[in-house]
Design an enzyme around this catalytic site. Sequence first.
Site, PDB file in Angstrom:
ATOM      1  N   TRP A 165       4.692  -5.219 -17.014  1.00 17.78           N
ATOM      2  CA  TRP A 165       5.636  -5.828 -16.065  1.00 17.78           C
ATOM      3  C   TRP A 165       5.003  -6.189 -14.733  1.00 17.78           C
ATOM      4  O   TRP A 165       5.644  -6.833 -13.892  1.00 17.78           O
ATOM      5  CB  TRP A 165       6.844  -4.906 -15.838  1.00 17.78           C
ATOM      6  N   HIS A 184       2.605  -8.013  -8.676  1.00 19.44           N
ATOM      7  CA  HIS A 184       3.309  -9.225  -9.087  1.00 19.44           C
ATOM      8  C   HIS A 184       4.669  -8.873  -9.691  1.00 19.44           C
ATOM      9  O   HIS A 184       4.775  -7.980 -10.528  1.00 19.44           O
ATOM     10  CB  HIS A 184       2.469 -10.010 -10.097  1.00 19.44           C
ATOM     11  N   PRO A 185       5.722  -9.587  -9.260  1.00 26.82           N
ATOM     12  CA  PRO A 185       7.089  -9.228  -9.674  1.00 26.82           C
ATOM     13  C   PRO A 185       7.559  -9.851 -10.990  1.00 26.82           C
ATOM     14  O   PRO A 185       8.747  -9.828 -11.290  1.00 26.82           O
ATOM     15  CB  PRO A 185       7.928  -9.776  -8.507  1.00 26.82           C
ATOM     16  N   CYS A 186       6.637 -10.376 -11.786  1.00 25.88           N
ATOM     17  CA  CYS A 186       7.027 -11.155 -12.967  1.00 25.88           C
ATOM     18  C   CYS A 186       8.002 -10.459 -13.916  1.00 25.88           C
ATOM     19  O   CYS A 186       8.900 -11.104 -14.458  1.00 25.88           O
ATOM     20  CB  CYS A 186       5.786 -11.588 -13.734  1.00 25.88           C
ATOM     21  N   GLY A 187       7.864  -9.150 -14.141  1.00 27.41           N
ATOM     22  CA  GLY A 187       8.748  -8.481 -15.099  1.00 27.41           C
ATOM     23  C   GLY A 187       9.629  -7.415 -14.477  1.00 27.41           C
ATOM     24  O   GLY A 187      10.217  -6.591 -15.193  1.00 27.41           O
TER      25      GLY A 187
END
Length: 237
Positions: A165, A184-187
């Site tokens: 995540w 990184h906030p991707c998940g």
Amino acid sequence: ALMMNSEESKWDGTISPDEFHKGALAFAEKWKKVCLVHNHVLPNWSWVSCLNPPFLNSHEVDGYLSLEKMCIMRSDKIDDEKVGYAVEEMPNCLESEDCNDPARLVQEASQEEHYYDFHIVYSSSYRIPVLYFRGYNSDGQTLMLDQIERDLPSRSVEVLTESKWTFITQQEHPYLNRLWYTLHPCGTNELMKLLLSNTSLSEDKVGTECYIISWLSVVSQVVGLRMPLQMAAVHHE
């Protein structure tokens, strides 16, 4: 309560700017209270107010949470047997002022103090909190990523390696316009849906505070940020 469309099961794991602001202030107050009551010697989180840049609309958050100068004793993960071997090799050195004891030098080198600043910033793109951080030594020199990774507990490295995540990247800090490291906030929204799937979010303050605490309880493990255990139980009171 947190925005959940018409049904709680359809909640997408995000929060609004207003929910973030309220949750952040409640979280900072709880952190301060827990550290005071339980005698934790940790810096406090504080809200840093910022005027919105002209290109941001009026719905954006006007600041971020900040925790400054968290001290981490650098560990080069020196093997105890190697230190022991150095002492045995030169048994009389410890009594001599002129002797450069290799064990002592190794220990001093492995105990260098590093400092970290952590900022929790709201991402309008992902609609979630994002952790920005930077490390520096006692002289103020910025740490590179490989130095930061050596500061992390082995468990943090494992979590980061296995994580699906997030990952550490370098981006411009939204408010400071300087490069900081960030997770990184991707998940993150999917992670939050999983973490809070069985949590009652009936009260606004409790819900938003619970969101920040639950999120940081996971994120802190990735970057080696110490978080009082009592914080995790706060929203059950």
